[in-house]
Design a protein around this motif. Structure first.
Motif, PDB file in Angstrom:
ATOM      1  N   GLY A   1      -8.193  14.521  -5.421  1.00  0.00           N
ATOM      2  CA  GLY A   1      -7.017  13.676  -5.309  1.00  0.00           C
ATOM      3  C   GLY A   1      -7.332  12.217  -5.570  1.00  0.00           C
ATOM      4  O   GLY A   1      -8.466  11.767  -5.436  1.00  0.00           O
ATOM      5  N   ILE A   2      -6.286  11.453  -5.945  1.00  0.00           N
ATOM      6  CA  ILE A   2      -6.438  10.012  -6.141  1.00  0.00           C
ATOM      7  C   ILE A   2      -5.136   9.328  -5.764  1.00  0.00           C
ATOM      8  O   ILE A   2      -4.043   9.859  -6.017  1.00  0.00           O
ATOM      9  N   ALA A   3      -5.232   8.176  -5.121  1.00  0.00           N
ATOM     10  CA  ALA A   3      -4.052   7.405  -4.735  1.00  0.00           C
ATOM     11  C   ALA A   3      -4.406   5.934  -4.778  1.00  0.00           C
ATOM     12  O   ALA A   3      -5.572   5.552  -4.650  1.00  0.00           O
ATOM     13  N   VAL A   4      -3.395   5.098  -4.954  1.00  0.00           N
ATOM     14  CA  VAL A   4      -3.595   3.647  -4.996  1.00  0.00           C
ATOM     15  C   VAL A   4      -2.793   3.032  -3.860  1.00  0.00           C
ATOM     16  O   VAL A   4      -1.695   3.505  -3.516  1.00  0.00           O
ATOM     17  N   SER A   5      -3.346   1.990  -3.253  1.00  0.00           N
ATOM     18  CA  SER A   5      -2.698   1.355  -2.108  1.00  0.00           C
ATOM     19  C   SER A   5      -1.419   0.630  -2.534  1.00  0.00           C
ATOM     20  O   SER A   5      -1.199   0.343  -3.715  1.00  0.00           O
ATOM     21  N   LYS A   6      -0.600   0.307  -1.545  1.00  0.00           N
ATOM     22  CA  LYS A   6       0.688  -0.330  -1.803  1.00  0.00           C
ATOM     23  C   LYS A   6       0.540  -1.656  -2.527  1.00  0.00           C
ATOM     24  O   LYS A   6       1.359  -2.015  -3.373  1.00  0.00           O
ATOM     25  N   ASP A   7      -0.532  -2.415  -2.195  1.00  0.00           N
ATOM     26  CA  ASP A   7      -0.733  -3.706  -2.841  1.00  0.00           C
ATOM     27  C   ASP A   7      -1.442  -3.594  -4.189  1.00  0.00           C
ATOM     28  O   ASP A   7      -1.662  -4.596  -4.871  1.00  0.00           O
ATOM     29  N   GLY A   8      -1.802  -2.372  -4.587  1.00  0.00           N
ATOM     30  CA  GLY A   8      -2.415  -2.156  -5.881  1.00  0.00           C
ATOM     31  C   GLY A   8      -3.854  -2.614  -6.001  1.00  0.00           C
ATOM     32  O   GLY A   8      -4.411  -2.649  -7.099  1.00  0.00           O
ATOM     33  N   LYS A   9      -4.497  -2.928  -4.874  1.00  0.00           N
ATOM     34  CA  LYS A   9      -5.849  -3.482  -4.925  1.00  0.00           C
ATOM     35  C   LYS A   9      -6.942  -2.458  -4.653  1.00  0.00           C
ATOM     36  O   LYS A   9      -8.103  -2.691  -4.955  1.00  0.00           O
TER      37      LYS A   9
ATOM     38  N   GLY B   1     -13.004  18.831   1.265  1.00  0.00           N
ATOM     39  CA  GLY B   1     -12.058  19.862   0.867  1.00  0.00           C
ATOM     40  C   GLY B   1     -10.639  19.386   0.622  1.00  0.00           C
ATOM     41  O   GLY B   1      -9.733  20.198   0.454  1.00  0.00           O
ATOM     42  N   ILE B   2     -10.413  18.066   0.581  1.00  0.00           N
ATOM     43  CA  ILE B   2      -9.058  17.545   0.348  1.00  0.00           C
ATOM     44  C   ILE B   2      -8.718  17.654  -1.134  1.00  0.00           C
ATOM     45  O   ILE B   2      -9.438  17.157  -1.989  1.00  0.00           O
ATOM     46  N   GLU B   3      -7.606  18.301  -1.450  1.00  0.00           N
ATOM     47  CA  GLU B   3      -7.202  18.527  -2.842  1.00  0.00           C
ATOM     48  C   GLU B   3      -6.321  17.418  -3.402  1.00  0.00           C
ATOM     49  O   GLU B   3      -6.380  17.118  -4.587  1.00  0.00           O
ATOM     50  N   GLY B   4      -5.464  16.837  -2.561  1.00  0.00           N
ATOM     51  CA  GLY B   4      -4.512  15.864  -3.083  1.00  0.00           C
ATOM     52  C   GLY B   4      -4.321  14.697  -2.149  1.00  0.00           C
ATOM     53  O   GLY B   4      -4.498  14.807  -0.934  1.00  0.00           O
ATOM     54  N   LEU B   5      -3.955  13.539  -2.711  1.00  0.00           N
ATOM     55  CA  LEU B   5      -3.710  12.332  -1.935  1.00  0.00           C
ATOM     56  C   LEU B   5      -2.423  11.662  -2.436  1.00  0.00           C
ATOM     57  O   LEU B   5      -2.101  11.742  -3.620  1.00  0.00           O
ATOM     58  N   VAL B   6      -1.759  10.958  -1.538  1.00  0.00           N
ATOM     59  CA  VAL B   6      -0.631  10.121  -1.938  1.00  0.00           C
ATOM     60  C   VAL B   6      -0.538   8.970  -0.940  1.00  0.00           C
ATOM     61  O   VAL B   6      -0.841   9.137   0.240  1.00  0.00           O
ATOM     62  N   TRP B   7      -0.199   7.787  -1.429  1.00  0.00           N
ATOM     63  CA  TRP B   7       0.040   6.645  -0.551  1.00  0.00           C
ATOM     64  C   TRP B   7       1.529   6.578  -0.288  1.00  0.00           C
ATOM     65  O   TRP B   7       2.338   6.512  -1.210  1.00  0.00           O
ATOM     66  N   HIS B   8       1.920   6.597   0.995  1.00  0.00           N
ATOM     67  CA  HIS B   8       3.325   6.601   1.374  1.00  0.00           C
ATOM     68  C   HIS B   8       3.555   5.572   2.466  1.00  0.00           C
ATOM     69  O   HIS B   8       3.002   5.697   3.557  1.00  0.00           O
ATOM     70  N   GLY B   9       4.350   4.542   2.171  1.00  0.00           N
ATOM     71  CA  GLY B   9       4.575   3.477   3.143  1.00  0.00           C
ATOM     72  C   GLY B   9       3.293   2.727   3.421  1.00  0.00           C
ATOM     73  O   GLY B   9       2.732   2.073   2.554  1.00  0.00           O
ATOM     74  N   GLU B  10       2.807   2.844   4.643  1.00  0.00           N
ATOM     75  CA  GLU B  10       1.542   2.208   5.028  1.00  0.00           C
ATOM     76  C   GLU B  10       0.452   3.258   5.286  1.00  0.00           C
ATOM     77  O   GLU B  10      -0.572   2.949   5.893  1.00  0.00           O
ATOM     78  N   HIS B  11       0.685   4.459   4.818  1.00  0.00           N
ATOM     79  CA  HIS B  11      -0.225   5.560   5.169  1.00  0.00           C
ATOM     80  C   HIS B  11      -0.779   6.271   3.935  1.00  0.00           C
ATOM     81  O   HIS B  11      -0.113   6.390   2.907  1.00  0.00           O
ATOM     82  N   LEU B  12      -2.011   6.740   4.067  1.00  0.00           N
ATOM     83  CA  LEU B  12      -2.637   7.585   3.046  1.00  0.00           C
ATOM     84  C   LEU B  12      -2.510   9.028   3.508  1.00  0.00           C
ATOM     85  O   LEU B  12      -2.960   9.364   4.600  1.00  0.00           O
TER      86      LEU B  12
END
Length: 280
Positions: free
Chosen positions: A228-236, A269-280
């Motif tokens: 999985g891959i996700a980017v933070s809300k501030d894009g940094k 073993g984590i397959e997927g990630l998403v950034w939602h609000g202030e949470h990963l």
């Protein structure tokens, strides 16, 4: 590995160390039973052992808030990737087996939005994401063992494709940086500024798509298999899940890699990630 250590300590009748390993496994969520294993005979018969065994078995009980949202009707096999188009009010799903991309409504009714052809050269669809403005669908594709006719030599030609929404018309096909080695783009995410980041499961590397160009920004022999891959809300900041090592954080230029922990929880073993609000 933890279980084998516990078994070795049990054979030596070292109860403290055996119990310690089993408790660590239980806290991390593993579910192993030792009741029928003769190698643990020497550490049985205590209240501590009974407590540990009870809680290891308890980990087998499913928990959480997940439920079936819908069942895809008349879809192809091996729908591996998923995203949502607010503009279309449809889930978009890609098949590893057929290379098709479906549009699926909230009841599960589906229709094929994009078919493989000589222009897009879609093979297994491995990841999907919609642009921030909702006008573009990004898809990664690669040869996998499940795609009919794929050969080992095809595995070096993975690509990122962009399609218009809602039409599904191909905009452009961008080959991932070629170095002659197999690639498997496992997931992608779109940053607030529109930059696309891609995690490779076959190689521990990350690509960035920006200003019409795909480039490799991170590769480390210390990593194993990125999922999985996700980017933070501030894009940094980027976050990737390494299947063996857990969660890895880094700057969006691919530098400053660091590990993340969550107490005693096992983050492998984590397959997927998403950034939602202030949470990963």
């Amino acid at each position: 590995f933890q279980f084998e250590l516990a078994r070795a300590y049990a054979l030596q009748d070292d109860k403290q160390k055996a119990y310690d390993r089993l408790i660590r496994m239980q806290q991390q969520g593993f579910a192993f039973t030792t009741a029928d294993n003769p190698d643990f005979e020497k550490i049985r018969g205590t209240e501590v052992y009974e407590y540990i065994e009870k809680n290891l078995k308890a980990n087998l009980t499913p928990f959480g808030e997940g439920q079936v949202a819908f069942t895809v009707q008349d879809g192809p096999e091996l729908l591996e990737s998923l995203t949502f188009s607010r503009r279309m009010d449809r889930f978009l799903m890609g098949s590893l087996k057929t290379g098709q991309i479906l549009a699926v409504d909230r009841s599960g009714k589906s229709n094929v939005l994009i078919e493989p052809d000589d222009r897009n050269k879609l093979q297994s669809v491995t990841a999907l994401a919609v642009s921030n403005d909702g006008n573009t669908l990004y898809a990664t594709t690669a040869a996998t063992a499940t795609f009919p006719g794929a050969t080992p030599s095809d595995a070096v030609h993975a690509a990122l494709l962009s399609f218009e929404l809602p039409s599904g018309k191909l905009i452009r096909r961008h080959a991932l940086p070629f170095d002659g080695q197999p690639q498997l783009p496992a997931s992608l995410t779109v940053a607030p500024d529109g930059t696309v980041f891609i995690a490779d499961a076959a190689r521990p590397q990350i690509h960035r798509f920006k200003d019409g160009k795909v480039e490799r920004i991170a590769a480390s022999s210390a990593l194993t298999s990125l999922r999985g891959i996700a980017v933070s809300k501030d894009g940094k900041r980027l976050f990737v899940s390494d299947y063996d090592l857990g969660l890895i954080g880094m700057a969006t230029d691919g530098k400053e890699l660091y590990g993340l922990s969550a107490g005693n929880h096992n983050l492998a073993g984590i397959e997927g990630l998403v950034w939602h609000g202030e949470h990963l």
